[in-house]
Write a protein that holds these residues in place. Structure first.
Motif, mmCIF file in Angstrom:
data_model
loop_
_atom_site.group_PDB
_atom_site.id
_atom_site.type_symbol
_atom_site.label_atom_id
_atom_site.label_comp_id
_atom_site.label_asym_id
_atom_site.label_seq_id
_atom_site.Cartn_x
_atom_site.Cartn_y
_atom_site.Cartn_z
ATOM 1 N N SER A 153 23.965 -63.006 -78.291
ATOM 2 C CA SER A 153 23.779 -62.599 -76.903
ATOM 3 C C SER A 153 23.961 -63.788 -75.977
ATOM 4 O O SER A 153 23.982 -64.945 -76.412
ATOM 5 N N CYS A 154 24.109 -63.499 -74.681
ATOM 6 C CA CYS A 154 24.163 -64.553 -73.673
ATOM 7 C C CYS A 154 23.758 -63.976 -72.328
ATOM 8 O O CYS A 154 23.686 -62.756 -72.143
ATOM 9 N N SER A 155 23.495 -64.873 -71.394
ATOM 10 C CA SER A 155 23.203 -64.499 -70.012
ATOM 11 C C SER A 155 24.330 -65.022 -69.129
ATOM 12 O O SER A 155 24.749 -66.178 -69.266
ATOM 13 N N ILE A 156 24.829 -64.192 -68.228
ATOM 14 C CA ILE A 156 25.931 -64.579 -67.352
ATOM 15 C C ILE A 156 25.407 -64.855 -65.948
ATOM 16 O O ILE A 156 24.631 -64.076 -65.394
ATOM 17 N N GLY A 157 25.839 -65.975 -65.382
ATOM 18 C CA GLY A 157 25.531 -66.316 -64.000
ATOM 19 C C GLY A 157 26.813 -66.630 -63.246
ATOM 20 O O GLY A 157 27.806 -67.044 -63.842
ATOM 21 N N TYR A 158 26.799 -66.457 -61.934
ATOM 22 C CA TYR A 158 28.010 -66.685 -61.151
ATOM 23 C C TYR A 158 27.652 -66.908 -59.686
ATOM 24 O O TYR A 158 26.545 -66.592 -59.233
ATOM 25 N N TRP A 159 28.601 -67.450 -58.935
ATOM 26 C CA TRP A 159 28.564 -67.430 -57.470
ATOM 27 C C TRP A 159 29.992 -67.342 -56.971
ATOM 28 O O TRP A 159 30.930 -67.776 -57.644
ATOM 29 N N VAL A 160 30.153 -66.765 -55.791
ATOM 30 C CA VAL A 160 31.477 -66.569 -55.204
ATOM 31 C C VAL A 160 31.438 -67.002 -53.747
ATOM 32 O O VAL A 160 30.447 -66.764 -53.041
ATOM 33 N N ALA A 161 32.497 -67.636 -53.282
ATOM 34 C CA ALA A 161 32.579 -68.113 -51.902
ATOM 35 C C ALA A 161 32.411 -66.960 -50.915
ATOM 36 O O ALA A 161 32.873 -65.839 -51.149
ATOM 37 N N SER A 162 31.773 -67.262 -49.795
ATOM 38 C CA SER A 162 31.501 -66.229 -48.799
ATOM 39 C C SER A 162 32.784 -65.588 -48.268
ATOM 40 O O SER A 162 32.798 -64.404 -47.942
ATOM 41 N N ARG A 163 33.852 -66.371 -48.187
ATOM 42 C CA ARG A 163 35.096 -65.817 -47.636
ATOM 43 C C ARG A 163 35.709 -64.751 -48.537
ATOM 44 O O ARG A 163 36.586 -63.990 -48.094
ATOM 45 N N MET A 164 35.258 -64.675 -49.803
ATOM 46 C CA MET A 164 35.797 -63.688 -50.730
ATOM 47 C C MET A 164 34.870 -62.490 -50.899
ATOM 48 O O MET A 164 35.150 -61.590 -51.694
ATOM 49 N N ALA A 165 33.776 -62.446 -50.147
ATOM 50 C CA ALA A 165 32.825 -61.333 -50.266
ATOM 51 C C ALA A 165 33.516 -60.013 -49.943
ATOM 52 O O ALA A 165 34.338 -59.925 -49.022
ATOM 53 N N GLY A 166 33.181 -58.988 -50.707
ATOM 54 C CA GLY A 166 33.720 -57.656 -50.462
ATOM 55 C C GLY A 166 35.082 -57.391 -51.062
ATOM 56 O O GLY A 166 35.634 -56.297 -50.887
ATOM 57 N N ARG A 167 35.626 -58.373 -51.804
ATOM 58 C CA ARG A 167 36.970 -58.195 -52.369
ATOM 59 C C ARG A 167 36.929 -57.968 -53.886
ATOM 60 O O ARG A 167 37.922 -58.119 -54.564
ATOM 61 N N TRP A 168 35.770 -57.645 -54.405
ATOM 62 C CA TRP A 168 35.566 -57.279 -55.799
ATOM 63 C C TRP A 168 35.827 -58.448 -56.751
ATOM 64 O O TRP A 168 36.165 -58.262 -57.915
ATOM 65 N N VAL A 169 35.642 -59.674 -56.257
ATOM 66 C CA VAL A 169 35.849 -60.849 -57.093
ATOM 67 C C VAL A 169 34.758 -60.978 -58.143
ATOM 68 O O VAL A 169 35.037 -61.203 -59.336
#
Length: 222
Positions: free
Chosen positions: A107-123
């Motif tokens: 098993s594992c745990s997944i973490g992430y962050w995405v730049a604000s300019r890409m919000a809402g684009r299903w990244v």
């Protein structure tokens, strides 16, 4: 499991954003630090922090060289799979599989962050799906289970787990040290048997079609 490193994964969001998940390189320092600086307020409420007595935290801002070397060592040991999220050659976030455990747990745990300019684009859902499909595939790391832990206030990440169709496994009190304190989280998970044809990326595609159908009043198809 070091034979699986380095890893490079390619895909595309349902909105047409091409994604490449790849390892951090020395020359990424300036671009990554500038992106983190620009999005500091956007990221702060969800960023891991070090609890009192936990020792110094190595991160890209405080010591990029040590941070990169630490990620590389963890990746080669098989305990972590840390990747940048890029599009058209530019960094737009990070994603990692953490606390990778083999043996009976797998098993594992997944973490992430995405730049604000890409919000809402299903990244974010697409990046998680790409990494999840790799981890759960026998030709990847052949894990059995992936987990995401989300603060109840994080509406954007709650939408991500819904798009992925992840199972709600309950609340974890004071679970992770985030933004300067121990925070409650909701845990969501999937196991390999949950995946149908097309894996997680197909789930994201279907979720997008359903979302479009709701907004247009049409049918999402079969």
């Amino acid at each position: 499991m070091s034979r699986h490193w380095p890893v490079r994964l390619t895909g595309e969001t349902p909105t047409g954003v091409g994604l490449v998940l790849r390892p951090l390189r020395r020359r990424d320092k300036g671009e990554l630090l500038e992106l983190r600086r620009q999005d500091a307020d956007w990221l702060r409420p969800w960023d891991p922090t070090t609890p009192p007595g936990g020792g110094p935290r190595q991160d890209a801002v405080s010591d990029f060289r040590a941070y990169r070397r630490g990620l590389e060592a963890a990746a080669r040991s098989g305990s972590t799979l840390p990747l940048l999220i890029t599009s058209e050659g530019r960094i737009i976030g990070q994603i990692s599989a953490n606390t990778i455990v083999h043996g009976a747990f797998r098993s594992c745990s997944i973490g992430y962050w995405v730049a604000s300019r890409m919000a809402g684009r299903w990244v974010a859902p697409t990046a998680v799906a790409m990494l999840g499909d790799h981890l759960l595939d026998p030709d990847g790391r052949a894990l059995h289970r992936i987990q995401l832990d989300v603060r109840p206030e994080n509406e954007a990440s709650l939408r991500v787990v819904r798009k992925l169709g992840m199972r709600d496994e309950g609340r974890r009190a004071a679970y992770l040290h985030i933004d300067g304190d121990w925070r409650e989280h909701l845990s969501f998970a999937l196991v390999a048997e949950d995946l149908g044809p097309g894996g997680l990326q197909m789930r994201v595609s279907r979720a997008y079609q359903q979302s479009r159908a709701r907004h247009t009043g049409g049918s999402a198809g079969p």
